[in-house]
Write an enzyme that holds these catalytic residues in place. Structure first.
Site, PDB file in Angstrom:
ATOM      1  N   ARG A 144       0.820  -1.177   0.112  1.00 11.93           N
ATOM      2  CA  ARG A 144       0.016   0.110  -0.089  1.00 11.93           C
ATOM      3  C   ARG A 144       0.804   1.235   0.007  1.00 11.93           C
ATOM      4  NH1 ARG A 144      -4.067  -2.392  -2.015  1.00 11.93           N
ATOM      5  NH2 ARG A 144      -5.644  -3.296  -0.704  1.00 11.93           N
ATOM      6  N   ASP A 159      -2.295 -12.715  -1.320  1.00  8.34           N
ATOM      7  CA  ASP A 159      -2.952 -11.454  -1.784  1.00  8.34           C
ATOM      8  C   ASP A 159      -3.428 -10.518  -0.636  1.00  8.34           C
ATOM      9  OD1 ASP A 159      -4.245  -9.587  -3.285  1.00  8.34           O
ATOM     10  OD2 ASP A 159      -5.945 -10.979  -4.021  1.00  8.34           O
ATOM     11  N   GLY A 197     -10.684  -7.177  -1.108  1.00  9.32           N
ATOM     12  CA  GLY A 197      -9.572  -7.297  -0.511  1.00  9.32           C
ATOM     13  C   GLY A 197      -9.459  -7.726   1.137  1.00  9.32           C
TER      14      GLY A 197
END
Lengths: 323, 438
Positions: free
Chosen positions: B71, B311, B330
């Site tokens: 991120r 993931d 997510g």
């Protein structure tokens, strides 16, 4: 044991006993609607907030009329007039409303499941689903049942007459919360439900749906129907890409005057509104005596009074003085 | 991929069973200067060594995650390189491949260099995946050679698939000359169109627009054809359907250069978990049917699927408090992946560790044979990236106790078997007794 759950999110939550109870209570409220002063003190001092995140006239007005006839205080929130346009989240909005001491939230939301999420966030408020995405519109199915019972059984005879009726639901089932609620409601009372639509307007899977069958042939389906329930083609939800043109849709799946003439005598026509005349229903068909569309609207107020009364009436001492 | 930054103090990992690609043996491991110094029975601790108890545990090469969303830059409220690597360490990972769907995306040498710089002080190796196309828009090729020169071995537009077969063909042809792998998030946008969960009986009942398995499968099939034509290796990210597994199995039998990964949530959860509309279960590709889950497990067992990849996709709480269709997809994965694999797959532990360590290390080009320092084997002289696993310990997932900056785990309250006890990164004990040391 009350058959009425704390929240009304899905018509299936009611079960056959709960549905029967709603219709029974609605009977007495239909009578209230005929009075010169159509008001009872059943929910005096209680407050109901309508929280509409999607354009709606009839459902919001119907709920608000129902709440007012029960003498509840009504607060109306709609997108455009609330802080929702200022970036406030649904959760914060709901928690704010609950903090004001509201007893019930009637919510319409374009996202399937939003009322279920709201029900998890509230502490003591009751949550009534006034339509969520493609998912459910429980009070629409209840008022349809009420109207069908009125047409086939009359009066307050209970729900037995609905068992065995042949119900044909025509149109955009895929995008329709009304259809999902109707299927559960009719099948729960023993009616036989057939869906009629082109494959592109059916849900991707019908596994587990309590239906008698699916047809792509409206003419054939109409020949053996007691109830023909039409759905609006929901262009705003993408149904435009699912059929080549409105003209072709009407030719194949519209209830035209020619088709209406082939129906058995006694078959009734329902439409949840808003109607798109000339597409799913011809104008002159909507005016036939067998079309109970106005009855649906009238009954909607009584059924919503019953829902609010039952959801809010639990555990209160005012529960018996509504008549 | 350089030498360990600092020579850490000596460590003795005592009483465990070493498990790596070469086999398993009861052995202590002495680590110093960032490398394994000795592997053998009843080793003596060097003076001043930190002794880590590994009784009842297996000592494996550090785990390698092919699919992590760190991120940073742009999503620091969800995760940073530092917090993401800490979560990785707690999960037993000593290397992660950082996905390029940051803001701005990692589609240039400058952007890649910035993340590599941030990773210098982190507790795990960060390998950056570069974007295939500029801005991940699927149109113009990103400067792959420039990024490859910085060590980038994998390129992907993850978060979206490269929609144009023509663009993907060109990327494979160009990338082939660089010796890199192209990783695809297989999802045909015209079929997935606005869906929020797996298209099937649950989506039909819940009234949630669905993403059909077909959206993944048509792109898997297309890219198998493209990989076969160009000869450039395609790695399939997060395979989620039974048919995708079949397609990859047949492609491998035909000698097409493809590899594949699966995420733990695609074998630990199904679309029925979405029934309460809790966006913590929203992920892309979506949670699939029980039939698909079973095929993923078979694919992992028979080697069709080469690796388990997390993931790991952190999101702040407010974004998961939205209506289901508005919430971003997510879920967190780094701290639960190994335990879920042990708990759910029913495979021998060595096979599970292979799926999480040496096999992904080779796909990412981080293995010793490729000049990297991940994936073992655990022998004297090898880089000291190690994971010590207690395979029978049970623990209950508590979102508030996670090392990640975010809390969006779908496993809250779930009791899992198998837990990372210690993690050594370049010889440094970064996790001791399941607690991050920095």
């Amino acid at each position: 044991m009350s058959p009425i759950p704390r929240h009304l999110l899905d018509v299936g939550d009611l079960g056959p006993d709960g549905v029967a109870e709603v219709l029974r209570v609605a009977d007495s409220f239909v009578e209230v609607g005929h009075r010169a002063n159509p008001k009872v003190p059943a929910l005096r001092g209680r407050s109901v907030a309508t929280l509409f995140f999607e354009d709606s006239t009839r459902t919001r007005v119907s709920f608000e009329t129902a709440a007012k006839r029960l003498s509840a205080d009504v607060l109306s929130f709609a997108t455009g007039s609330s802080s929702l346009n200022k970036g406030e989240s649904l959760r914060d909005t709901v928690e704010t409303i609950e903090a004001m001491g509201i007893d019930a939230i009637v919510i319409r939301h374009p996202s399937s499941g939003a009322p279920a999420q709201v029900a998890r966030w509230v502490q003591s408020c009751a949550v009534v689903n006034a339509g969520d995405g493609w998912h459910q519109h429980p009070t629409q199915a209840l008022l349809d049942l009420y109207t069908v019972r009125q047409a086939f059984g009359g009066g307050d005879e209970g729900t037995e007459r609905i068992s065995g009726l042949r119900v044909v639901i025509v149109g955009d089932v895929r995008h329709s919360r009304v259809a999902r609620s109707q299927v559960a409601a009719y099948a729960g009372l023993g009616a036989s439900v057939t869906l009629v639509a082109p494959p592109t307007l059916l849900p991707p899977s019908l596994e587990g749906w309590p239906i008698a069958g699916v047809s792509h042939d409206l003419d054939r389906a109409l020949r053996s129907a007691d109830v023909v329930s039409l759905l609006r083609l929901q262009a705003e939800r993408g149904s435009g890409q699912c059929v080549p043109s409105l003209r072709e849709y009407t030719a194949c799946f519209g209830l035209t005057a020619r088709r209406a003439a082939t129906m058995e005598p006694g078959t009734i026509i329902l439409h949840p509104g808003p109607m798109v005349r000339g597409v799913e229903i011809a104008s002159e068909v909507a005016e036939l005596p067998s079309a109970r569309i106005t009855d649906q609207v009238t009954n909607g107020v009584a059924v919503r009074m019953a829902v609010l009364f039952l959801v809010l009436g639990q555990g209160t001492t005012e529960g018996s003085d509504h008549g | 991929m350089g030498e360990p930054a600092a020579a850490a103090g000596a460590v003795l990992v005592q009483g465990g069973t070493v498990v790596d690609a070469t086999g398993e043996r009861r052995a202590d491991v002495v680590v110093a200067g960032g490398r394994v110094q000795a592997v053998g029975l009843d080793l003596t601790a060097p003076p001043g060594a930190h002794v880590l108890d590994a009784g009842g545990c297996v000592v494996t090469p550090g785990l390698v995650d092919l699919h992590t969303h760190l991120r940073e830059p742009g999503g620091e409220e969800s995760e940073t390189v530092e917090t993401g690597c800490r979560a990785a360490s707690v999960g037993g990972f000593t290397a992660v491949v950082a996905m390029p769907n940051t803001d701005p995306p990692l589609d240039s040498a400058a952007a890649v260099r910035a993340v590599l710089d941030l990773a210098r002080a982190a507790t795990a190796e960060v390998a950056v995946a570069g974007a295939i196309t500029v801005g991940r828009r699927g149109e113009r090729l990103a400067p792959m050679a420039e990024m490859a020169a910085l060590g980038v071995r994998i390129f992907t537009d993850d978060g979206a698939g490269v929609q144009s077969a023509g663009v993907m063909r060109r990327a494979l042809e160009y990338g082939g000359a660089l010796g890199v792998t192209l990783a695809q998030h297989c999802e045909d946008a015209s079929l997935a169109g606005g869906g929020s969960m797996h298209e099937g009986s649950w989506s039909s009942r819940l009234g949630v627009p669905g993403i059909p398995g077909l959206a993944e499968e048509v792109m898997v099939a297309r890219d198998i054809a493209l990989a076969g034509h160009t000869g450039t290796r395609v790695h399939f990210l997060h395979l989620s359907t039974a048919r995708s597994v079949d397609l990859v199995r047949r492609a491998k039998a035909d000698g097409v250069p493809v590899t594949a990964e699966a995420a733990p949530h695609h074998f630990a959860l199904t679309d029925s978990d979405v029934s309460g509309y809790d966006p913590v279960f929203k992920v892309n590709p979506p949670l699939r049917s029980q039939h698909d889950v079973e095929a993923i497990v078979v694919g992992l067992a028979d080697g069709t699927i080469d690796a388990i990849a997390t993931d790991h996709a952190p999101h702040p709480p407010e974004s998961k408090d939205l209506p289901f269709d508005q919430a971003p997809p997510g879920m967190l994965g780094l701290e639960t992946a190994l335990s879920l694999a042990i708990t759910e797959l029913g495979l021998p532990l060595r096979q599970v560790v292979g799926l999480l360590s040496w096999r992904p290390a080779a796909i990412a080009g981080l293995d010793v044979a490729s000049g990297g320092e991940q994936g073992g084997p655990v022998v004297a002289g090898s880089p000291a990236n190690l994971c010590v696993i207690d395979p029978v310990a049970t623990w209950t997932v508590d979102p508030s106790a996670l090392a990640s900056r975010s809390r969006n785990t779908p496993y809250a309250g779930r009791t899992l078997t198998g837990r990372v006890r210690h993690t050594l990164f370049r010889g440094e004990p970064v996790v001791v007794d399941a607690v991050a040391q920095r």
